[in-house]
Design a protein around this motif. Structure first.
Motif, PDB file in Angstrom:
ATOM      1  N   ILE A 153     -63.652   4.689  17.775  1.00 57.41           N
ATOM      2  CA  ILE A 153     -64.281   5.071  19.040  1.00 57.41           C
ATOM      3  C   ILE A 153     -63.789   6.438  19.520  1.00 57.41           C
ATOM      4  O   ILE A 153     -64.575   7.285  19.914  1.00 57.41           O
TER       5      ILE A 153
ATOM      6  N   ASP B 137     -65.022   0.679   3.650  1.00 60.68           N
ATOM      7  CA  ASP B 137     -64.912   0.524   5.104  1.00 60.68           C
ATOM      8  C   ASP B 137     -63.496   0.134   5.510  1.00 60.68           C
ATOM      9  O   ASP B 137     -62.979   0.603   6.523  1.00 60.68           O
TER      10      ASP B 137
ATOM     11  N   TRP C 134     -61.956  -1.972  13.469  1.00 60.01           N
ATOM     12  CA  TRP C 134     -63.214  -1.858  12.739  1.00 60.01           C
ATOM     13  C   TRP C 134     -64.090  -0.721  13.233  1.00 60.01           C
ATOM     14  O   TRP C 134     -65.027  -0.332  12.550  1.00 60.01           O
ATOM     15  N   SER C 135     -63.797  -0.196  14.392  1.00 58.99           N
ATOM     16  CA  SER C 135     -64.608   0.913  14.869  1.00 58.99           C
ATOM     17  C   SER C 135     -63.723   2.082  15.271  1.00 58.99           C
ATOM     18  O   SER C 135     -62.629   1.906  15.779  1.00 58.99           O
TER      19      SER C 135
ATOM     20  N   ASN D 287     -60.727   2.788   7.778  1.00 64.82           N
ATOM     21  CA  ASN D 287     -60.093   2.412   9.040  1.00 64.82           C
ATOM     22  C   ASN D 287     -58.672   1.887   8.871  1.00 64.82           C
ATOM     23  O   ASN D 287     -58.063   1.438   9.836  1.00 64.82           O
TER      24      ASN D 287
ATOM     25  N   LYS E  36     -62.372   9.074  14.859  1.00 68.13           N
ATOM     26  CA  LYS E  36     -63.582   9.522  14.164  1.00 68.13           C
ATOM     27  C   LYS E  36     -63.259  10.649  13.190  1.00 68.13           C
ATOM     28  O   LYS E  36     -63.766  10.677  12.068  1.00 68.13           O
TER      29      LYS E  36
END
Length: 119
Positions: A17, A4, A14-15, A8, A22
């Motif tokens: 968006i 993870d 952490w995401s 990133n 993506k």
């Protein structure tokens, strides 16, 4: 967790968006899955037919045990990977451990983790 971080690492959040993030995350995921399979014979981060995914304790143990290779594949600090391995071994050993020393070790590992990957 290690993969993870790698997925990133280029955009340090952490995401993912945005569509661009993506896309980049998916490209990195595909590459890291292939390298772990080719170099360590590990199938990682793949869905299972019954439930969950292939990220289980045995996969974690084998990838963390091979810290040098895992660090090369993911770009995650090798010292941190080694510390994760030691923590996993201590927790799963069934042997009595000095909780004060172990707690200090875990806190130092946390400090390293947060200082390297604060996002």
């Amino acid at each position: 967790m290690m993969v993870d971080i790698y997925y990133n690492l280029s955009f340090k959040t952490w995401s993912a968006i945005s569509e661009e993030k993506k896309r980049r995350k998916q490209e990195k995921k595909t590459m890291v899955q292939k390298r772990f399979c080719d170099e360590l014979a590990l199938i990682i981060d793949q869905p299972r037919q019954v439930s969950g995914n292939t990220n289980d304790g045995n996969t974690a143990r084998r990838s963390l045990y091979n810290a040098t290779c895992s660090a090369e594949i993911t770009g995650v600090d090798m010292n941190l990977i080694t510390r994760f391995y030691i923590i996993l071994q201590a927790l799963s050993s069934g042997v009595m451990i000095n909780t004060e020393k172990f707690g200090s070790y875990v806190m130092e590992t946390t400090r390293i983790y947060v200082s390297n990957y604060e996002w």
